[in-house]
Design an enzyme around this catalytic site. Structure first.
Site, PDB file in Angstrom:
ATOM      1  N   GLU A 185      15.925 -40.721  -6.310  1.00 41.75           N
ATOM      2  CA  GLU A 185      16.309 -39.315  -6.493  1.00 41.75           C
ATOM      3  C   GLU A 185      15.036 -38.538  -6.840  1.00 41.75           C
ATOM      4  O   GLU A 185      13.966 -39.122  -6.985  1.00 41.75           O
ATOM      5  CB  GLU A 185      17.331 -39.205  -7.625  1.00 41.75           C
ATOM      6  CG  GLU A 185      18.614 -39.960  -7.330  1.00 41.75           C
ATOM      7  CD  GLU A 185      19.733 -39.658  -8.319  1.00 41.75           C
ATOM      8  OE1 GLU A 185      19.497 -39.791  -9.529  1.00 41.75           O
ATOM      9  OE2 GLU A 185      20.832 -39.293  -7.869  1.00 41.75           O
ATOM     10  N   GLU A 189      21.911 -45.550  -8.406  1.00 41.49           N
ATOM     11  CA  GLU A 189      21.079 -45.556  -9.623  1.00 41.49           C
ATOM     12  C   GLU A 189      21.857 -46.326 -10.678  1.00 41.49           C
ATOM     13  O   GLU A 189      22.859 -45.826 -11.191  1.00 41.49           O
ATOM     14  CB  GLU A 189      20.808 -44.122 -10.088  1.00 41.49           C
ATOM     15  CG  GLU A 189      20.153 -43.226  -9.046  1.00 41.49           C
ATOM     16  CD  GLU A 189      18.739 -43.649  -8.680  1.00 41.49           C
ATOM     17  OE1 GLU A 189      18.110 -44.373  -9.473  1.00 41.49           O
ATOM     18  OE2 GLU A 189      18.287 -43.288  -7.593  1.00 41.49           O
TER      19      GLU A 189
HETATM   20  P1  NAD Z   1      30.501 -46.880 -14.529  1.00 46.45           P
HETATM   21  O1  NAD Z   1      29.878 -47.638 -13.414  1.00 46.45           O
HETATM   22  O2  NAD Z   1      31.615 -47.496 -15.267  1.00 46.45           O
HETATM   23  O3  NAD Z   1      31.070 -45.477 -14.002  1.00 46.45           O
HETATM   24  C1  NAD Z   1      30.255 -44.533 -13.352  1.00 46.45           C
HETATM   25  C2  NAD Z   1      31.125 -43.644 -12.477  1.00 46.45           C
HETATM   26  O4  NAD Z   1      31.673 -44.435 -11.431  1.00 46.45           O
HETATM   27  C3  NAD Z   1      32.311 -43.014 -13.203  1.00 46.45           C
HETATM   28  O5  NAD Z   1      32.504 -41.697 -12.722  1.00 46.45           O
HETATM   29  C4  NAD Z   1      33.481 -43.908 -12.790  1.00 46.45           C
HETATM   30  O6  NAD Z   1      34.729 -43.278 -12.833  1.00 46.45           O
HETATM   31  C5  NAD Z   1      33.084 -44.229 -11.352  1.00 46.45           C
HETATM   32  N1  NAD Z   1      33.693 -45.439 -10.794  1.00 46.45           N
HETATM   33  C6  NAD Z   1      34.072 -46.562 -11.436  1.00 46.45           C
HETATM   34  N2  NAD Z   1      34.612 -47.439 -10.557  1.00 46.45           N
HETATM   35  C7  NAD Z   1      34.530 -46.865  -9.333  1.00 46.45           C
HETATM   36  C8  NAD Z   1      34.908 -47.273  -8.024  1.00 46.45           C
HETATM   37  N3  NAD Z   1      35.471 -48.457  -7.779  1.00 46.45           N
HETATM   38  N4  NAD Z   1      34.674 -46.432  -7.003  1.00 46.45           N
HETATM   39  C9  NAD Z   1      34.094 -45.243  -7.217  1.00 46.45           C
HETATM   40  N5  NAD Z   1      33.732 -44.784  -8.434  1.00 46.45           N
HETATM   41  C10 NAD Z   1      33.941 -45.592  -9.477  1.00 46.45           C
HETATM   42  O7  NAD Z   1      29.310 -46.484 -15.490  1.00 46.45           O
HETATM   43  P2  NAD Z   1      29.397 -45.752 -16.912  1.00 46.45           P
HETATM   44  O8  NAD Z   1      29.918 -46.725 -17.910  1.00 46.45           O
HETATM   45  O9  NAD Z   1      30.064 -44.432 -16.740  1.00 46.45           O
HETATM   46  O10 NAD Z   1      27.853 -45.447 -17.199  1.00 46.45           O
HETATM   47  C11 NAD Z   1      26.982 -46.330 -17.813  1.00 46.45           C
HETATM   48  C12 NAD Z   1      26.100 -47.025 -16.807  1.00 46.45           C
HETATM   49  O11 NAD Z   1      25.377 -46.086 -16.014  1.00 46.45           O
HETATM   50  C13 NAD Z   1      25.043 -47.899 -17.447  1.00 46.45           C
HETATM   51  O12 NAD Z   1      24.978 -49.136 -16.775  1.00 46.45           O
HETATM   52  C14 NAD Z   1      23.750 -47.121 -17.217  1.00 46.45           C
HETATM   53  O13 NAD Z   1      22.579 -47.890 -17.177  1.00 46.45           O
HETATM   54  C15 NAD Z   1      24.024 -46.476 -15.909  1.00 46.45           C
HETATM   55  N6  NAD Z   1      23.160 -45.325 -15.713  1.00 46.45           N
HETATM   56  C16 NAD Z   1      22.138 -45.420 -14.804  1.00 46.45           C
HETATM   57  C17 NAD Z   1      21.272 -44.343 -14.617  1.00 46.45           C
HETATM   58  C18 NAD Z   1      20.145 -44.398 -13.612  1.00 46.45           C
HETATM   59  O14 NAD Z   1      19.609 -43.348 -13.311  1.00 46.45           O
HETATM   60  N7  NAD Z   1      19.792 -45.544 -13.097  1.00 46.45           N
HETATM   61  C19 NAD Z   1      21.461 -43.174 -15.358  1.00 46.45           C
HETATM   62  C20 NAD Z   1      22.507 -43.125 -16.279  1.00 46.45           C
HETATM   63  C21 NAD Z   1      23.356 -44.203 -16.452  1.00 46.45           C
END
Ligand code: NAD
Length: 483
Positions: free
Chosen positions: A464, A251
């Site tokens: 989901e 997502e």
């Molecule tokens: P992010 O991708 O930086 O991090 C999300 C999670 O992934 C965190 O727990 C982080 O520690 C983990 N992560 C980062 N690198 C990783 C790796 N290499 N391997 C495994 N895990 C890793 O995102 P963010 O900045 O926390 O959240 C914002 C983003 O989330 C925005 O782009 C937003 O649009 C998106 N989002 C999407 C939805 C949806 O339902 N589509 C909902 C909420 C947020």
């Protein structure tokens, strides 16, 4: 259910420190001060979590649906009994208004457990009769150990949206919340202990993405990954997990259009558009950040949006009157501010907002940004194509339905879209042609937990919600019996 200064991992039913003994700073974004510390976990901690989950799986997967349902309901009840503590903790960790955490984030986390506690009781599989020859029936078995990774914008809400169906379906879980907002996930560990969830069924490991998240993705015994976060992170996860043939639900980001036709209910549209633009400071993947308005009402809409945006209260997240709290981190404030500068470079006009809010006292260094409205940008400039994920919207006039559709579908994202109109035939035409997984007509963020949720294009793969989640977290096995 108290927040603590030093958070611990929840592994094999116990709260344990990270094996390295190292911790990361946890910052309160409203004050810019470090107020607690979270485990800086690494592969060794994930390994312990996998060992615990593997030990727990035979028992948990054979636990009756009624007992799984009872335990998930109990966790839901405990969250509800501690609503205020959870909401205050979420507000301090994420900078969001307590009022929002109290009415949206925590009730939804509670509801996620309650929903899947009962959904699993009604989840059934199919039988296919081959007349005169055989009967096929399909088992829906738990996958085994699954990984759940979530972002910072709706911390407990999104974390539990994955964990609850995974557990309900009989899997054991290794989960990692965002390192930016770990507190309520830590409090959830305590709720699970209080509820009597068997050891190892759920393991919560804190830490950075590359150091603690990546080992979850890479672990050969973790068979499915449910991830919510940024599109680039999703791409990196898919690159590792897909060649290992793991089941993936991703997502990802969004750049959602909010399309407003002249025949809409103007007052209702304005009320909801203010929310869909700036709720949680625009840090919701479903926020409508590109507002497309039919030209005949453009000037009226613009004047009204600017007036209402300027009246929003930005400040102390704990105060009742606050509409927008602080952005989640300094890095995020800098990212959003850079996009506001880019909007000017790309020829946009800042109609309101665009700068930090001068604060005093405890909040003088907090990451507060005024909600911002920009006009005069082309639909294909970077500000209208890239995800900003902050309190920034652009407004653009359009003349025809076709033009609105082409602007709406012009980005690489396809998460959600909102349409405001009273014309039902237009609703049908638009719904069919909009490239998004979730469409709202004359509303926004109205959620029935039974419906499929997810995006198309670069907003992700998989769905989901409701039975989709239970299908994701189970493996179908067909059994064909000849007469
Ligand atoms: P992010 O991708 O930086 O991090 C999300 C999670 O992934 C965190 O727990 C982080 O520690 C983990 N992560 C980062 N690198 C990783 C790796 N290499 N391997 C495994 N895990 C890793 O995102 P963010 O900045 O926390 O959240 C914002 C983003 O989330 C925005 O782009 C937003 O649009 C998106 N989002 C999407 C939805 C949806 O339902 N589509 C909902 C909420 C947020």
């Amino acid at each position: 259910m108290t927040p603590d200064q030093y958070l611990k991992n929840y592994i094999d039913g116990k709260l344990v420190p990270p094996q390295s003994g190292q911790y990361l700073d946890n910052v309160n974004p409203a004050t810019a001060e470090i107020y607690s510390y979270l485990p800086d976990s690494e592969a060794a901690d994930i390994e312990s979590a996998v060992v615990a989950a593997e030990k727990a799986f035979p028992g948990w997967s054979k636990t009756s649906l009624q007992e799984r349902s009872r335990l998930l309901s109990r966790i839901s009840e405990i969250i509800g009994q501690n609503l205020t503590a959870f909401a205050e903790a979420e507000s301090i960790d994420a900078g969001k208004p307590v009022s929002m955490a109290t009415t949206i984030d925590i009730p939804r986390a509670q509801e996620n457990f309650k929903f899947f506690a009962t959904a699993i009781l009604h989840f059934s599989s199919e039988a296919h009769h081959m007349v005169g020859q055989a009967i096929n029936f399909t088992l829906r078995q738990p996958i085994g150990i699954v990984g759940c990774i979530s972002p910072w914008n709706l911390p407990l809400y999104l974390f539990t949206w994955k964990i609850a169906p995974a557990l309900a379906a009989g899997n054991c879980v290794v989960a990692k919340p965002s390192e930016v907002t770990p507190m309520t996930a830590y409090m959830l560990s305590k709720a699970c202990i209080e509820a009597g969830l068997p050891a190892g069924v759920l393991n919560i490991v804190h830490g950075l993405g590359p150091k603690a998240g990546q080992p979850i993705i890479e672990h050969p015994k973790i068979k499915a990954i449910s991830f919510t976060g940024g599109t680039e992170t999703g791409r990196r996860i898919a690159a590792v997990a897909a060649p290992m043939f793991k089941k993936l639900s991703l997502e990802l980001g969004g750049k959602n259009p909010n399309i407003i036709f002249a025949d809409c209910d103007f007052e209702e549209m304005m009320k909801v558009t203010l929310r869909s633009s700036f709720a949680n400071s625009g840090q919701i993947c479903l926020c409508g950040s590109r507002i497309l308005v039919e030209r005949s009402i453009y000037d009226k809409f613009k004047a009204e949006l600017v007036k209402r945006t300027e009246s929003l209260v930005v400040g102390n997240p704990a105060a009742d009157e606050t509409d927008l709290g602080a952005l989640v981190s300094q890095a995020h404030l800098e990212k959003v501010s850079a996009y506001i500068r880019l909007a000017k470079e790309e020829g946009g006009t800042i109609l309101c907002g665009g700068e930090r809010v001068p604060m005093t006292g405890d909040f003088k260094n907090g990451y507060f940004l005024r909600p911002t409205v920009v006009e005069g940008l082309s639909y294909d400039c970077r500000v209208n194509q890239e995800e900003i994920f902050g309190p920034v919207v652009t407004i653009m006039p359009f003349d025809t339905e076709e033009e609105a559709l082409s602007y709406a579908n012009s980005t690489r994202y396809g998460l959600s879209a909102t349409v405001w109109t009273k014309d039902i035939t237009r609703v049908n035409r638009m719904s069919e042609k909009l490239e998004a997984g979730v469409i709202w007509i004359n509303c926004w963020l109205l959620r029935d937990l039974r419906t499929p949720f997810g995006g198309v294009k670069n907003s992700g793969v998989g769905r989901e919600g409701g039975l989709e989640a239970l299908r994701f977290f189970t493996a179908p096995k067909n059994i064909c019996m000849k007469y």
